[in-house]
Design a protein around this motif. Structure first.
Motif, PDB file in Angstrom:
ATOM      1  N   PRO A 163       1.050  -1.393  -0.394  1.00  0.00           N
ATOM      2  CA  PRO A 163      -0.278  -0.268  -0.059  1.00  0.00           C
ATOM      3  C   PRO A 163       0.946   1.001  -0.251  1.00  0.00           C
ATOM      4  O   PRO A 163       2.470   1.026   0.212  1.00  0.00           O
ATOM      5  CB  PRO A 163      -0.802   0.365   1.267  1.00  0.00           C
ATOM      6  CG  PRO A 163      -0.978  -1.720   1.785  1.00  0.00           C
ATOM      7  CD  PRO A 163       0.520  -2.062   0.977  1.00  0.00           C
ATOM      8  N   HIS A 164       0.250   1.985  -0.117  1.00  0.00           N
ATOM      9  CA  HIS A 164       0.912   3.760  -0.432  1.00  0.00           C
ATOM     10  C   HIS A 164       1.657   4.173   1.197  1.00  0.00           C
ATOM     11  O   HIS A 164       0.961   3.738   1.994  1.00  0.00           O
ATOM     12  CB  HIS A 164      -0.119   4.627  -0.713  1.00  0.00           C
ATOM     13  CG  HIS A 164      -0.379   4.814  -2.127  1.00  0.00           C
ATOM     14  ND1 HIS A 164       0.781   5.103  -3.329  1.00  0.00           N
ATOM     15  CD2 HIS A 164      -0.979   4.544  -2.779  1.00  0.00           C
ATOM     16  CE1 HIS A 164       0.928   4.946  -4.147  1.00  0.00           C
ATOM     17  NE2 HIS A 164      -1.022   4.759  -4.453  1.00  0.00           N
ATOM     18  N   SER A 165       2.481   4.828   1.030  1.00  0.00           N
ATOM     19  CA  SER A 165       3.120   5.138   2.171  1.00  0.00           C
ATOM     20  C   SER A 165       2.653   6.408   2.493  1.00  0.00           C
ATOM     21  O   SER A 165       2.302   7.249   1.752  1.00  0.00           O
ATOM     22  CB  SER A 165       4.434   4.959   2.517  1.00  0.00           C
ATOM     23  OG  SER A 165       4.968   3.550   2.081  1.00  0.00           O
ATOM     24  N   VAL A 166       2.617   7.150   3.665  1.00  0.00           N
ATOM     25  CA  VAL A 166       1.762   8.249   4.225  1.00  0.00           C
ATOM     26  C   VAL A 166       3.353   9.074   5.461  1.00  0.00           C
ATOM     27  O   VAL A 166       3.454   8.275   5.976  1.00  0.00           O
ATOM     28  CB  VAL A 166       0.708   8.598   4.711  1.00  0.00           C
ATOM     29  CG1 VAL A 166      -0.474   7.863   3.937  1.00  0.00           C
ATOM     30  CG2 VAL A 166       0.524   7.026   6.103  1.00  0.00           C
ATOM     31  N   HIS A 194      11.299  10.670   2.425  1.00  0.00           N
ATOM     32  CA  HIS A 194      10.499  10.846   1.580  1.00  0.00           C
ATOM     33  C   HIS A 194       8.954  10.671   2.904  1.00  0.00           C
ATOM     34  O   HIS A 194       8.952  12.509   3.262  1.00  0.00           O
ATOM     35  CB  HIS A 194       9.777  10.032  -0.001  1.00  0.00           C
ATOM     36  CG  HIS A 194       8.789  10.722  -0.013  1.00  0.00           C
ATOM     37  ND1 HIS A 194       8.733  10.796  -1.607  1.00  0.00           N
ATOM     38  CD2 HIS A 194       6.911  10.791   0.290  1.00  0.00           C
ATOM     39  CE1 HIS A 194       7.577  11.797  -2.086  1.00  0.00           C
ATOM     40  NE2 HIS A 194       6.205  10.811  -1.227  1.00  0.00           N
ATOM     41  N   GLU A 195       8.474  10.644   3.432  1.00  0.00           N
ATOM     42  CA  GLU A 195       8.010  10.508   4.087  1.00  0.00           C
ATOM     43  C   GLU A 195       8.240  11.547   5.465  1.00  0.00           C
ATOM     44  O   GLU A 195       7.328  12.076   6.110  1.00  0.00           O
ATOM     45  CB  GLU A 195       7.321   9.539   4.892  1.00  0.00           C
ATOM     46  CG  GLU A 195       6.767   8.429   3.361  1.00  0.00           C
ATOM     47  CD  GLU A 195       6.004   8.801   2.606  1.00  0.00           C
ATOM     48  OE1 GLU A 195       5.263   9.935   3.532  1.00  0.00           O
ATOM     49  OE2 GLU A 195       5.874   8.333   1.316  1.00  0.00           O
ATOM     50  N   MET A 236      11.359  14.565  -2.957  1.00  0.00           N
ATOM     51  CA  MET A 236       9.672  14.551  -3.154  1.00  0.00           C
ATOM     52  C   MET A 236       8.941  14.230  -4.495  1.00  0.00           C
ATOM     53  O   MET A 236       7.419  13.947  -4.744  1.00  0.00           O
ATOM     54  CB  MET A 236       9.148  15.895  -2.841  1.00  0.00           C
ATOM     55  CG  MET A 236       9.513  16.253  -1.220  1.00  0.00           C
ATOM     56  SD  MET A 236       8.970  14.598  -0.064  1.00  0.00           S
ATOM     57  CE  MET A 236       7.408  14.081   0.273  1.00  0.00           C
ATOM     58  N   ALA A 237       9.200  13.729  -5.573  1.00  0.00           N
ATOM     59  CA  ALA A 237       8.943  13.397  -7.008  1.00  0.00           C
ATOM     60  C   ALA A 237       9.235  12.114  -7.457  1.00  0.00           C
ATOM     61  O   ALA A 237       8.218  10.902  -7.317  1.00  0.00           O
ATOM     62  CB  ALA A 237      10.121  14.546  -8.055  1.00  0.00           C
TER      63      ALA A 237
END
Ligand SMILES: [Zn+2]
Length: 271
Positions: A163-166, A194-195, A236-237
């Motif tokens: 799943p997507h990380s947040v 990134h997170e 962040m890209a």
């Protein structure tokens, strides 16, 4: 019911209403204050930001257990090195802008989010996430970190995609889905970094549909001549452009930079 009794009931209702509204405003004011305080205290860059990594075995797989067992602080050393080097490159004076610590495994799984939920369910989830982070980030004898990143190490044999990380700025907490493979440690750390930057206020810089890095903010070196291929990915890209239509994920943080727009968002640079 007599007129007096009805009037008294009405007064009681309106008193209750005021109390409820007052309480709600109080809670909102506390939340706004704590968000403002967190934002200032994590991005003033006058002392090292303390980041904690909390491993989780989401499926109870034996291979994830073994991977987590073998984790050492050195496995995350490139995250601190990346943040420190990039902070200095963007003019931050202290040598160590960030310190990354490995904490003991957490057994409770983070609350699962419902993708596409409405505003209320998102608010509810983010509240549950903050309480979860608070409950699980204070092992005895350890100073609690400012930023808490919970990393769920999936067994690659179980799941090919995760799943997507947040990363949430409100609450300074991130949930990362990673793979429990020795060959994925370096790329996991790209996702973790990134997170972490999301928790500090950085926004995504890729197209949601195509995942293509946005120009110029999602390019590590937008002025590069020729423009393609880009040598580095902007954090962040998440990917670096090979040409106008194709892009690749970096294998490690050695291939990643913090771009100017992100540096402004996390207050390394004044706009
Ligand atoms: Zn993101």
């Amino acid at each position: 019911m007599g007129g007096d009794a009805a009037a008294a009931l009405k007064t009681t209702h309106s008193v209750w209403r005021s109390v409820r509204i007052g309480f709600l405003l109080f809670v909102l004011a506390i939340a706004a204050w704590s968000t403002w305080y967190d934002r200032l205290s994590t991005t003033d860059w006058d002392e090292p930001l303390h980041i904690g990594i909390f491993p989780i075995n989401p499926e109870g797989a034996g291979s994830s257990d073994a991977y987590i067992e073998a984790l050492s602080p050195e496995d995350f050393a490139d995250i601190a090195a990346f943040i420190n080097e990039e902070a200095n490159r963007h003019g931050i004076a202290i040598p160590n802008a960030a310190r990354v610590d490995l904490f003991p495994e957490v057994t409770e799984r983070p609350p699962s989010s419902k993708p596409g939920g409405g505003m209320f369910s998102n608010l509810w989830w983010s509240l549950k996430m903050r309480l979860y982070a608070r409950r699980n980030s204070r092992p005895p004898g350890r100073a609690p970190p400012q930023v808490r990143i919970f990393v769920q190490y999936h067994d690659p044999a179980f799941s090919r995609s995760v799943p997507h990380s947040v990363g949430l700025q409100k609450g300074l907490v991130g949930v990362v889905h990673a793979f429990a493979g020795s060959d994925t440690t370096a790329s996991n750390n790209v996702v973790i970094a990134h997170e972490i930057l999301h928790t500090l206020g950085a926004s995504d810089k890729y197209d949601i549909e195509s995942l293509a890095p946005l120009f110029p903010a999602g390019y590590a070196d937008p002025d590069r001549q020729p423009k393609f291929p880009q040598e580095f990915a902007e954090i962040m890209a998440g990917r670096y452009p090979i040409d106008a239509d194709s892009f690749e994920m970096p294998a490690s943080l050695d291939e990643v930079l913090v771009g100017d727009a992100t540096a402004v968002e996390i207050r390394w640079v004044n706009p």
